[in-house]
Design a protein around this motif. Sequence first.
Motif, short mmCIF file in Angstrom:
data_model
loop_
_atom_site.label_atom_id
_atom_site.label_comp_id
_atom_site.label_asym_id
_atom_site.label_seq_id
_atom_site.Cartn_x
_atom_site.Cartn_y
_atom_site.Cartn_z
N HIS A 1 -12.54 6.09 -5.57
CA HIS A 1 -11.72 7.28 -5.33
C HIS A 1 -12.46 8.23 -4.38
O HIS A 1 -13.62 8.58 -4.63
N ASP B 1 -5.88 -4.09 -9.42
CA ASP B 1 -6.10 -2.84 -8.70
C ASP B 1 -7.51 -2.85 -8.10
O ASP B 1 -8.49 -2.62 -8.80
N THR C 1 -3.46 -2.67 -2.81
CA THR C 1 -3.41 -1.64 -3.87
C THR C 1 -4.02 -0.32 -3.42
O THR C 1 -4.28 0.55 -4.25
N ALA C 2 -4.23 -0.17 -2.13
CA ALA C 2 -4.76 1.10 -1.61
C ALA C 2 -3.70 2.20 -1.73
O ALA C 2 -2.50 1.96 -1.64
N ASN D 1 -12.14 -0.49 -5.86
CA ASN D 1 -11.24 0.50 -6.47
C ASN D 1 -12.00 1.81 -6.69
O ASN D 1 -12.32 2.20 -7.81
N ILE E 1 -5.78 -1.95 5.67
CA ILE E 1 -5.48 -1.24 4.43
C ILE E 1 -4.91 -2.24 3.44
O ILE E 1 -3.87 -2.86 3.69
N HIS F 1 -8.41 -1.76 -4.51
CA HIS F 1 -8.62 -1.11 -3.22
C HIS F 1 -8.79 0.40 -3.38
O HIS F 1 -8.41 0.98 -4.40
N PRO F 2 -9.34 1.06 -2.36
CA PRO F 2 -9.65 2.49 -2.46
C PRO F 2 -8.42 3.38 -2.61
O PRO F 2 -7.32 3.05 -2.15
N LYS F 3 -8.67 4.54 -3.20
CA LYS F 3 -7.68 5.60 -3.34
C LYS F 3 -8.21 6.82 -2.57
O LYS F 3 -9.28 7.34 -2.89
N LEU G 1 -9.94 -0.24 4.27
CA LEU G 1 -9.78 0.08 2.85
C LEU G 1 -9.57 -1.26 2.16
O LEU G 1 -8.45 -1.76 2.03
N VAL H 1 -3.17 6.19 -0.10
CA VAL H 1 -3.66 7.18 0.86
C VAL H 1 -2.82 8.44 0.69
O VAL H 1 -1.59 8.38 0.69
N ALA I 1 0.85 -1.20 0.00
CA ALA I 1 0.00 0.00 0.00
C ALA I 1 0.88 1.25 0.00
O ALA I 1 1.99 1.25 0.55
#
Length: 262
Positions: free
Chosen positions: A210, A188, A164-165, A208, A161, A190-192, A179, A167, A145
Amino acid sequence: MTVEEMEKRLRDEASELAANEPLSKLMLEEQVLNRKNFADMLSVTLACQLAGEVIDRAELEKMFNALYIKYPELLVSACKDLNATVLRDPACTSYLEPLLLFKGFQGLQAYRVAHALWTENRPFPAKMLQNIISRKFGMDIHPAAKIGHGLLIDHATNIVIGETAIVGNNVSFLHGVTLGGTGNETGDRHPKIGNGVMLGAHAQLLGNIHIGDCAKIGAGAVVLCDVPPHTTYAGVPAVEVGHPTDDMPSFNMQQDFTRDCD
């Protein structure tokens, strides 16, 4: 605050506390006062917390020190995280407390070292460190991450987390935030998270998606879609409920989301 200024601040606080609180003297001498610099203070503190049956304290301390020498930017990020914790956590009364006592700060710094190992293509020791952090601190951050600086991770318990997050900078996490992914998908997934975002306690952000800069996510929200910048989302599933009343939600840590309703 520079790394050198942080070192002096910690040393000054430790000297004053050791003179007035005998019970803390041995700890302060071992982890602050007898250490040559901030990197050494951070290395011994993390090693003391994480040592155990998997790897001993001396080996951990040696590893942390070597990586701080190789990647001095880790110390810059640690200073920014420490300052963020002091400024945003009302329970924090000194710079010493996060360094020596707060598992959110400690776990974040240990993750940063695991991430450095990951970027060196050393996945096994990186994941080994992730495993120790998870068991010792109750927070699970994949070493792949990507996490910015100036973070507050308050309480830290049950923080997850994913691999592929991403932060951004100056983000604040309350306990129980995830996340995560939405299933067994690969790639890809996880959250951004943008800059200046505040993530309320037990918020679950999945997939994924944003989250825009300076957004605010309510406690217990389940977020499955993109969140525009400077917008407040709450509920299950989360929906837009308004806009933060301040420019940087992560700084003010205002938990009353009803104030944001349009």
